[in-house]
Design a protein around this motif. Structure first.
Motif, PDB file in Angstrom:
ATOM      1  N   VAL A  59      10.451 -44.300  34.179  1.00  0.00           N
ATOM      2  CA  VAL A  59      12.212 -45.272  34.290  1.00  0.00           C
ATOM      3  C   VAL A  59      12.119 -45.697  35.050  1.00  0.00           C
ATOM      4  O   VAL A  59      11.753 -45.228  36.483  1.00  0.00           O
ATOM      5  CB  VAL A  59      12.579 -42.974  34.928  1.00  0.00           C
ATOM      6  CG1 VAL A  59      12.771 -43.003  36.014  1.00  0.00           C
ATOM      7  CG2 VAL A  59      14.262 -43.479  34.487  1.00  0.00           C
ATOM      8  N   ASP A  60      12.751 -46.700  35.014  1.00  0.00           N
ATOM      9  CA  ASP A  60      12.665 -48.288  35.773  1.00  0.00           C
ATOM     10  C   ASP A  60      14.298 -48.002  36.668  1.00  0.00           C
ATOM     11  O   ASP A  60      15.622 -48.200  36.653  1.00  0.00           O
ATOM     12  CB  ASP A  60      13.361 -49.272  34.572  1.00  0.00           C
ATOM     13  CG  ASP A  60      12.803 -50.880  35.360  1.00  0.00           C
ATOM     14  OD1 ASP A  60      12.720 -50.515  37.148  1.00  0.00           O
ATOM     15  OD2 ASP A  60      13.189 -51.661  34.730  1.00  0.00           O
ATOM     16  N   LEU A  61      13.821 -47.235  38.009  1.00  0.00           N
ATOM     17  CA  LEU A  61      14.956 -46.809  38.958  1.00  0.00           C
ATOM     18  C   LEU A  61      15.268 -47.940  39.869  1.00  0.00           C
ATOM     19  O   LEU A  61      16.590 -47.642  40.527  1.00  0.00           O
ATOM     20  CB  LEU A  61      14.291 -45.754  39.680  1.00  0.00           C
ATOM     21  CG  LEU A  61      14.591 -44.488  38.822  1.00  0.00           C
ATOM     22  CD1 LEU A  61      13.974 -43.532  40.366  1.00  0.00           C
ATOM     23  CD2 LEU A  61      15.891 -44.295  38.198  1.00  0.00           C
ATOM     24  N   ALA A  62      14.084 -49.206  39.715  1.00  0.00           N
ATOM     25  CA  ALA A  62      14.821 -50.131  40.756  1.00  0.00           C
ATOM     26  C   ALA A  62      15.707 -51.009  39.944  1.00  0.00           C
ATOM     27  O   ALA A  62      16.402 -51.788  40.105  1.00  0.00           O
ATOM     28  CB  ALA A  62      12.723 -51.326  40.086  1.00  0.00           C
ATOM     29  N   ASN A  63      16.054 -51.052  38.292  1.00  0.00           N
ATOM     30  CA  ASN A  63      16.596 -51.757  37.480  1.00  0.00           C
ATOM     31  C   ASN A  63      18.554 -50.539  38.049  1.00  0.00           C
ATOM     32  O   ASN A  63      18.419 -49.491  38.002  1.00  0.00           O
ATOM     33  CB  ASN A  63      16.862 -51.627  35.805  1.00  0.00           C
ATOM     34  CG  ASN A  63      17.651 -52.060  35.374  1.00  0.00           C
ATOM     35  OD1 ASN A  63      18.777 -51.431  34.581  1.00  0.00           O
ATOM     36  ND2 ASN A  63      17.346 -53.182  34.635  1.00  0.00           N
ATOM     37  N   GLN A  64      19.517 -51.595  38.180  1.00  0.00           N
ATOM     38  CA  GLN A  64      20.876 -51.088  38.962  1.00  0.00           C
ATOM     39  C   GLN A  64      21.210 -49.993  37.812  1.00  0.00           C
ATOM     40  O   GLN A  64      21.878 -49.053  38.040  1.00  0.00           O
ATOM     41  CB  GLN A  64      21.429 -52.421  39.354  1.00  0.00           C
ATOM     42  CG  GLN A  64      22.805 -51.464  40.407  1.00  0.00           C
ATOM     43  CD  GLN A  64      23.209 -52.515  41.220  1.00  0.00           C
ATOM     44  OE1 GLN A  64      23.146 -53.785  40.623  1.00  0.00           O
ATOM     45  NE2 GLN A  64      24.132 -52.611  41.700  1.00  0.00           N
ATOM     46  N   ALA A  65      21.194 -50.498  37.175  1.00  0.00           N
ATOM     47  CA  ALA A  65      22.342 -49.980  35.694  1.00  0.00           C
ATOM     48  C   ALA A  65      21.551 -48.297  35.427  1.00  0.00           C
ATOM     49  O   ALA A  65      21.871 -47.387  35.698  1.00  0.00           O
ATOM     50  CB  ALA A  65      22.072 -50.362  34.119  1.00  0.00           C
TER      51      ALA A  65
END
Length: 942
Positions: free
Chosen positions: A239-245
């Protein structure tokens, strides 16, 4: 415009899973809450601790805040058992009234795997109990259905869809198929596997082009929102939690997080190593890679089979650059294997001989093992065993034992789910990217990267595939397993120091250069070019798949201790597990003279709304009932006992818990009536108004599970023997031991070189500790057996406490040798109550060498405040030693002659008193140190 990145670690405390973890109400609830038996008994495997935590997070949220449990994400690393958590949640939700479970996947291959995992009870990796699922005394079918219209209202109904197929079905209604209206009319749980694929729309919102807003992600969310009771449960390792959305989307939905770093730290993964060729332009690079991999793979198989009693077929994956090359690579592989000769192994032999800093320890071990006659490789004229070894390789990796699997050719695809089976014959698989996701195989030990170009780069697929290979292959380490160095120790299982016997965890973390480590080591084979290795290591570190480094701390026994009578002639007292043979009055009283809370047990076809729940609670009444014929007819009680808890109440099982039990009649007439049951009911549901079926359900669903829980806890099948026998102290505690700690990079200011430093408190020596509260000159303490103490902060405080008592001990026990020995998984104690095993931290020996009046073995366990409660059973086990144990010198049938001779010699020592003593936990917060001190003084200084 650059993508907006969010700093994950700085905001993790804001996420749902941490909010739950830190909620005082949850902390109190989870301490007493046990996962229901209708979940645990209906699974094919036992839940691991972190899986239990994941399930508790979900159940807590579902039962306390139903609205916020509607859409949740479980972020669990590859190999951590996401599907078992899915199955657990399904069973829990079934008991809450849910019947329809829609399983959503990205790839057809994953769909086929999921179908077998969830519905094929003959499949080896079936998630539910293959003997059948029973909930509340009823058999429950687990089946696949194509639509809700075809669902069985009493079954667990699974519908399996790829994301694209579901999207199309929701847009275009079809006769006899799933429709959007089904989500309006029925309670549906959508389970999304590899859920990072669900975030197409979430990502697109950060772009200018939003024309395709109504994609399948939007459709799925709309379907879930169509009915209040519908749930969407996502599971992913990525899960790309670094992506703000995405960060914002999942902040209040991430119900559990267990990353690979923690998975690795907990010992559930393989150790990852690299074996590479350096000479880029050397001929036959691919040939060398193949030879390296097949040799290591076959060595693993032979060692596992002949020395460790493990039946396994290690898999080699050959990762081709392009699909078109898979056939060519397989043909080349066949040629290399069929033409293999002993001379082809010379390069590996050279690497094994070099072995700088244990870099090629596995290779050294391999050739050493081949040369040992007992292993069956050596023959006349072939003292290195290479001829037989090469023959084994050629047979194991013959053409028929390989297959190709890629997006264009899926050869023998039906064998993929069976690769971990002992019956498997496949040893090599050729693929490109088709197996990066969803491939469930634990016996993958070697990957060959066939890209030998100088320009190759590390890809996400490389990391995913190595993550899959790093998953642990569970195996039992035989109790007879002997470490490499045979130092003449007695062959007793409790002397296997530093080894872990948990089937699912690494066995050799405290002995990393042990030969058996090859069974838990994954090797990535490639040609080293450019910065490929450095970049690969960096990315694997980032995922927690490999450790940054290992810091080793070595402690040795002091010379004075080695010269002491305690070391030369002393002993430790050990016990074993035994089957319980009698039942005590206290056990009966503790188990059966208890109160059980039982609510009206309705099996509802749907969950209640908050309003309905409040209405129900307002009208509830309570009364005390018992399991007697006044409230339950005897035929109903007998039927409930047969139906409940997966045959737990059958006589042949009960008698293992209650050895004195004569018949089930005795349970019904003597023990069950002891329970006082607080029955909660609604108007019209008083116990006297219930029909026979409702009473049966009340017993099966609410009362007997609590009875079973109490029997399990207070009357276990096994206990630790109260008889302790001596074993030579010098054989249990080694002269030197190594402590290995996960460490991180730093620069040595003196040399400027990169070094690895652990942040663990155990990396700090007590003698020169920078904290005055913990510092103590262990090196100068002649009563401390080892050269240094690398314990936890609480352990260091205990050592300082004992230093303050040594003079008093010597005054009381004049002429005695008194030594404190740090126990690093050398000595194990079995609880007298239930047989659970643990390795206490310290052993204090008081040996009256002058008068031989006494020999005391004092077991002491410092314990941090955060685990006092969960380890309370250990404290109880220690305290019980004082009154319930005895020391014997009797022999057993399976004792070796050397041990029988040793016992006979020990019995001549003539000590008037020999006994093990247990002290309460040493703790300074939240308990005062004086609590330990009082117990210590009363038992040793009074």
């Amino acid at each position: 415009m650059a993508k907006t990145k969010t700093k994950i670690n700085a905001t993790l405390n804001d996420f749902l899973f941490n909010q739950i973890e830190n909620d005082p109400a949850y902390i109190a609830w989870q301490a007493d809450y046990t996962i229901p038996e209708y979940v645990t008994d209906n699974l094919s495997k036992t839940l691991r601790e972190y899986q239990v935590v994941a399930l508790k997070h979900f159940i807590w949220l579902y039962e306390t805040d139903r609205a916020n449990a509607k859409h949740l994400l479980f972020n669990m690393a590859t190999g951590t058992g996401k599907t078992l958590v899915m199955a657990s949640v399904v069973l829990y939700l079934y008991a809450q009234g849910y019947r329809n479970f829609l399983f959503l996947v990205h790839q057809i291959q994953i769909k086929d795997q999921a179908l077998k995992n969830f519905t094929d009870y003959k499949f080896e990796k079936y998630l539910f109990n293959p003997k059948g699922v029973r909930v509340n005394g009823r058999n429950v079918a687990v089946k696949e259905t194509k639509s809700i219209a075809d669902a069985d209202r009493n079954a667990i109904n699974f519908m399996f869809f790829s994301t694209s197929l579901l999207y199309n079905r929701l847009l275009e209604d079809r006769e006899n198929g799933l429709t959007a209206q089904d989500f309006v009319d029925n309670n549906v749980v959508v389970i999304a596997d590899e859920a990072h694929r669900l975030n197409v729309d979430t990502r697109s919102k950060k772009k200018a082009d939003v024309e395709e807003v109504r994609n399948w992600e939007t459709a799925v969310l709309s379907a879930v929102k169509a009915r209040e009771e519908n749930l969407l449960l996502e599971y992913t390792a990525t899960v790309d939690l670094a992506n703000q959305a995405i960060h914002e989307k999942y902040k209040d939905k991430l119900v559990h997080r267990y990353d690979f770093l923690q998975f690795n730290r907990d010992g559930y993964s393989k150790d990852v190593k690299f074996l590479y060729n350096k000479e880029v332009h050397t001929e036959d690079q691919k040939r060398l890679l193949i030879i390296n991999a097949v040799a290591l793979s076959e060595y693993r198989r032979l060692l596992a089979e002949r020395e460790m009693g493990v039946d396994m077929k290690p898999i080699v994956l050959v990762k081709s650059v392009k699909i078109a090359q898979s056939e060519e690579d397989r043909a080349f592989f066949d040629t290399v294997v069929s033409s293999l000769r002993p001379d082809d192994l010379k390069r590996l032999q050279e690497l094994g001989k070099e072995n700088h800093n244990h870099e090629h320890e596995i290779l050294k071990d391999m050739f050493d093992w081949l040369r040992e006659p007992k292993n069956g490789m050596v023959s006349q004229g072939d003292w290195e065993g290479l001829n037989k070894f090469v023959s084994e390789i050629r047979a194991s990796f013959a053409h028929d034992n390989t297959l190709i699997y890629n997006s264009q050719k899926k050869e023998k695809a039906e064998l993929l789910p069976l690769l971990d089976s002992p019956r498997n014959t496949i040893r090599a698989i050729f693929s490109v990217n088709a197996l990066n996701e969803g491939w469930d195989v634990l016996s993958l030990y070697d990957i060959i990267h066939f890209d030998i170009s100088e320009a190759k780069k590390v890809s996400l697929q490389d990391i995913q595939l190595i993550g899959r290979g790093a998953r642990y292959f569970p195996y039992e380490l035989p109790r007879s397993y002997k470490p490499d160095a045979d130092d003449g120790r007695l062959a007793l299982d409790f002397t296997q120091r530093n080894l872990e016997f948990d089937k699912d965890r690494r066995k050799f973390d405290n002995a990393p250069f042990e030969r058996g480590r090859v069974l838990e080591t994954f090797v990535y084979h490639f040609v080293k070019t450019g910065m490929f290795l450095e970049n690969l290591q960096r990315d694997l570190l980032g995922e927690g798949i490999i450790n940054e480094g290992v810091e080793r701390k070595t402690i040795t026994l002091k010379q004075k201790f080695l010269e002491s009578e305690t070391y030369k002639k002393g002993f430790v007292l050990v016990n074993h597990t035994v089957k319980r043979t009698k039942t005590t009055d206290d056990e009966i009283d503790t188990t059966f003279n208890r109160t059980i809370k039982a609510g009206l047990y309705n099996l509802r076809a749907r969950g209640l709304s908050d309003y309905e729940q409040n209405q129900q609670i307002a009208s509830q009444k309570t009364k005390v009932i018992r399991i007697t014929d006044e409230f339950f007819a005897e035929p109903i009680i007998r039927k409930a006992l047969v139906s409940a808890e997966a045959n737990f109440f059958r006589y042949n099982n009960l008698v293992q818990h209650i050895p004195d039990l004569k018949t089930v009649d005795e349970l019904i007439e003597k023990y069950l009536p002891k329970y006082e049951i607080t029955y909660t009911y609604e108007d019209g549901k008083d116990i006297g108004l219930l029909n026979a079926q409702e009473k049966l359900q009340l017993l099966v669903g609410a009362i007997l599970p609590e009875v079973r829980r109490r029997i399990d806890i207070f009357m276990p099948r096994e206990a630790g023997s109260n008889k302790f026998r001596p074993v030579s102290l010098s054989q249990v505690f080694g002269r030197e031991k190594n402590i290995y700690l996960m460490s991180f990079p730093s620069i040595d200011p003196a040399t400027g070189e990169k070094v690895f430093i652990s942040t663990d408190e155990r990396a700090k020596a007590q003698s020169d500790h920078d904290n005055p509260d913990l510092q103590f000159n262990v090196e100068g303490a002649d009563w401390y057996a080892y050269s240094e103490n690398y314990g936890t902060s609480e352990e260091k405080r205990f050592v300082k406490y004992l230093a303050s008592q040594i003079e008093d001990l010597h005054t009381k026990y004049k002429g005695s040798e008194i030594y404190l020995i740090r126990n690093e998984l050398d000595y194990w104690l079995y609880s007298l109550k239930d047989g659970r095993r643990f390795s206490p931290d310290y052993m204090l020996i008081i040996n009256d060498v002058v008068n031989q009046q006494l020999y005391y073995q004092v077991i002491i366990e410092p314990k941090g405040g955060h685990i006092l409660e969960q380890d309370a059973w250990k404290e109880e086990a220690l305290i019980s030693l004082n009154d319930d144990s005895e020391v014997v010198f009797d022999t057993n049938e399976n004792d070796k002659q050397a041990y029988k001779d040793y016992l006979a010699e020990m019995s001549k020592h003539g000590y008037k008193e020999i006994k093990p003593i247990g002290i309460k936990f040493y703790n300074t917060d939240p308990r005062p140190e004086s609590e330990f001190a009082l117990d210590f003084e009363s038992k040793l200084l009074a």
